[in-house]
Design a protein around this motif. Structure first.
Motif, mmCIF file in Angstrom:
data_model
loop_
_atom_site.group_PDB
_atom_site.id
_atom_site.type_symbol
_atom_site.label_atom_id
_atom_site.label_comp_id
_atom_site.label_asym_id
_atom_site.label_seq_id
_atom_site.Cartn_x
_atom_site.Cartn_y
_atom_site.Cartn_z
ATOM 1 N N ALA A 23 0.841 -1.199 0.000
ATOM 2 C CA ALA A 23 0.000 0.000 0.000
ATOM 3 C C ALA A 23 0.876 1.249 0.000
ATOM 4 N N PHE A 24 1.949 1.218 0.764
ATOM 5 C CA PHE A 24 2.866 2.364 0.813
ATOM 6 C C PHE A 24 3.521 2.575 -0.554
ATOM 7 N N GLY A 25 3.890 1.484 -1.208
ATOM 8 C CA GLY A 25 4.484 1.560 -2.544
ATOM 9 C C GLY A 25 3.517 2.191 -3.539
ATOM 10 N N LEU A 29 3.960 5.722 -5.596
ATOM 11 C CA LEU A 29 3.816 5.779 -7.061
ATOM 12 C C LEU A 29 3.010 6.992 -7.481
ATOM 13 N N THR A 30 1.952 7.284 -6.712
ATOM 14 C CA THR A 30 1.097 8.422 -7.042
ATOM 15 C C THR A 30 1.735 9.734 -6.595
ATOM 16 N N LEU A 31 2.310 9.734 -5.371
ATOM 17 C CA LEU A 31 2.909 10.974 -4.867
ATOM 18 C C LEU A 31 4.058 11.444 -5.738
ATOM 19 N N TRP A 42 -6.409 9.303 -5.260
ATOM 20 C CA TRP A 42 -5.847 8.181 -4.489
ATOM 21 C C TRP A 42 -6.511 8.102 -3.113
ATOM 22 N N ALA A 43 -6.587 9.272 -2.443
ATOM 23 C CA ALA A 43 -7.137 9.299 -1.081
ATOM 24 C C ALA A 43 -8.604 8.887 -1.077
ATOM 25 N N MET A 44 -9.370 9.379 -2.048
ATOM 26 C CA MET A 44 -10.789 9.045 -2.118
ATOM 27 C C MET A 44 -10.957 7.536 -2.394
ATOM 28 N N ALA A 45 -10.166 7.037 -3.330
ATOM 29 C CA ALA A 45 -10.244 5.613 -3.677
ATOM 30 C C ALA A 45 -9.817 4.747 -2.498
ATOM 31 N N PHE A 46 -8.882 5.250 -1.686
ATOM 32 C CA PHE A 46 -8.420 4.503 -0.513
ATOM 33 C C PHE A 46 -9.583 4.279 0.469
ATOM 34 N N VAL A 47 -10.342 5.367 0.702
ATOM 35 C CA VAL A 47 -11.496 5.255 1.616
ATOM 36 C C VAL A 47 -12.511 4.261 1.038
ATOM 37 N N LEU A 48 -12.771 4.368 -0.275
ATOM 38 C CA LEU A 48 -13.702 3.438 -0.925
ATOM 39 C C LEU A 48 -13.201 1.997 -0.806
ATOM 40 N N GLY A 49 -11.888 1.811 -0.930
ATOM 41 C CA GLY A 49 -11.293 0.471 -0.834
ATOM 42 C C GLY A 49 -11.487 -0.116 0.560
ATOM 43 N N PHE A 116 -7.568 2.445 -4.263
ATOM 44 C CA PHE A 116 -8.570 1.422 -3.964
ATOM 45 C C PHE A 116 -7.897 0.131 -3.496
ATOM 46 N N THR A 117 -6.862 -0.288 -4.219
ATOM 47 C CA THR A 117 -6.144 -1.519 -3.852
ATOM 48 C C THR A 117 -5.510 -1.379 -2.471
ATOM 49 N N SER A 118 -4.986 -0.195 -2.159
ATOM 50 C CA SER A 118 -4.392 0.024 -0.835
ATOM 51 C C SER A 118 -5.444 -0.096 0.252
ATOM 52 N N GLY A 119 -6.647 0.427 -0.005
ATOM 53 C CA GLY A 119 -7.741 0.304 0.958
ATOM 54 C C GLY A 119 -8.097 -1.152 1.191
ATOM 55 N N ILE A 120 -8.145 -1.919 0.105
ATOM 56 C CA ILE A 120 -8.442 -3.354 0.211
ATOM 57 C C ILE A 120 -7.330 -4.053 1.010
#
Ligand SMILES: [Zn+2]
Ligand SMILES: [Zn+2]
Length: 187
Positions: A23-25, A29-31, A42-49, A116-120
């Motif tokens: 998830a950190f990787g 990648l995005t930052l 990324w942040a929004m998708a993380f919450v959704l994940g 999203f994948t990081s959230g999962i």
């Protein structure tokens, strides 16, 4: 004969390191793109994940682990030996998560796929932690972990017909599979 996926400590606890690292990787990648919009996505998708994970956990446990014969046999090994180090090996679970979530979403948006994948992935770690704690720790009565543990014990020791959620009972309430720890479910 029950097929057991008995794991050594590295394969059993590996997810606790591998998933946050992955998830950190994905965040890096995005930052590294230095793009505020991408970071926001990324942040929004993380919450959704994270939210999405709760449903994935419920759906896989109910409709795969307790329904598809091949997985049912493997999951049954955990039901027979709840304290055993039995489960999917780390590299396999992380690989499957990337294949199912990251790869298809990547073609729509790399930032969304990463978030999203990081959230999962973090949801999966939370599941692993709560599940391990449910079988190995004695949480403080009244605490959230204590309530989650009680619900999971009902899943194990009352005929397995309910309480498929581990980090939350939300989907059990939605699909009417929640069994009150003190009482049997009226059916
Ligand atoms: Zn089960
Ligand atoms: Zn269990």
């Amino acid at each position: 004969m029950v097929k057991r996926m008995r794991l050594n400590k590295i394969l059993y606890f590996g997810d606790f390191v591998l998933c946050p690292a992955a998830a950190f990787g994905l965040l890096l990648l995005t930052l590294l793109q230095h793009d505020a919009t991408a970071a926001g996505i990324w942040a929004m998708a993380f919450v959704l994940g994270c939210i999405g994970w709760t449903f994935v956990e419920y759906a896989v446990h109910r409709w795969v682990y307790h329904a598809v014969p091949f997985f049912d046999r493997m999951h049954d090994a955990h039901h027979q030996e709840p304290k055993g180090m039995i489960g999917a090996p780390s590299f396999l679970s992380v690989g499957v998560i990337f294949l199912v979530f990251y790869l298809p979403l990547y073609f729509a948006s790399q930032a969304f796929a990463g978030g999203f994948t990081s959230g999962i992935l973090l949801g999966y770690v939370a599941y692993m932690l709560v599940h391990h704690a449910s079988h190995h720790w004695s949480p403080q009565p009244g605490s959230l972990l204590y309530r989650l543990r009680l619900a999971h014990m009902v899943h194990h020791y009352r005929g397995e017909e309910g309480n498929y959620g581990v980090v939350t009972s939300f989907w059990d309430h939605i699909f009417s599979t929640y069994v009150e720890p003190q009482r049997r479910r009226a059916s």
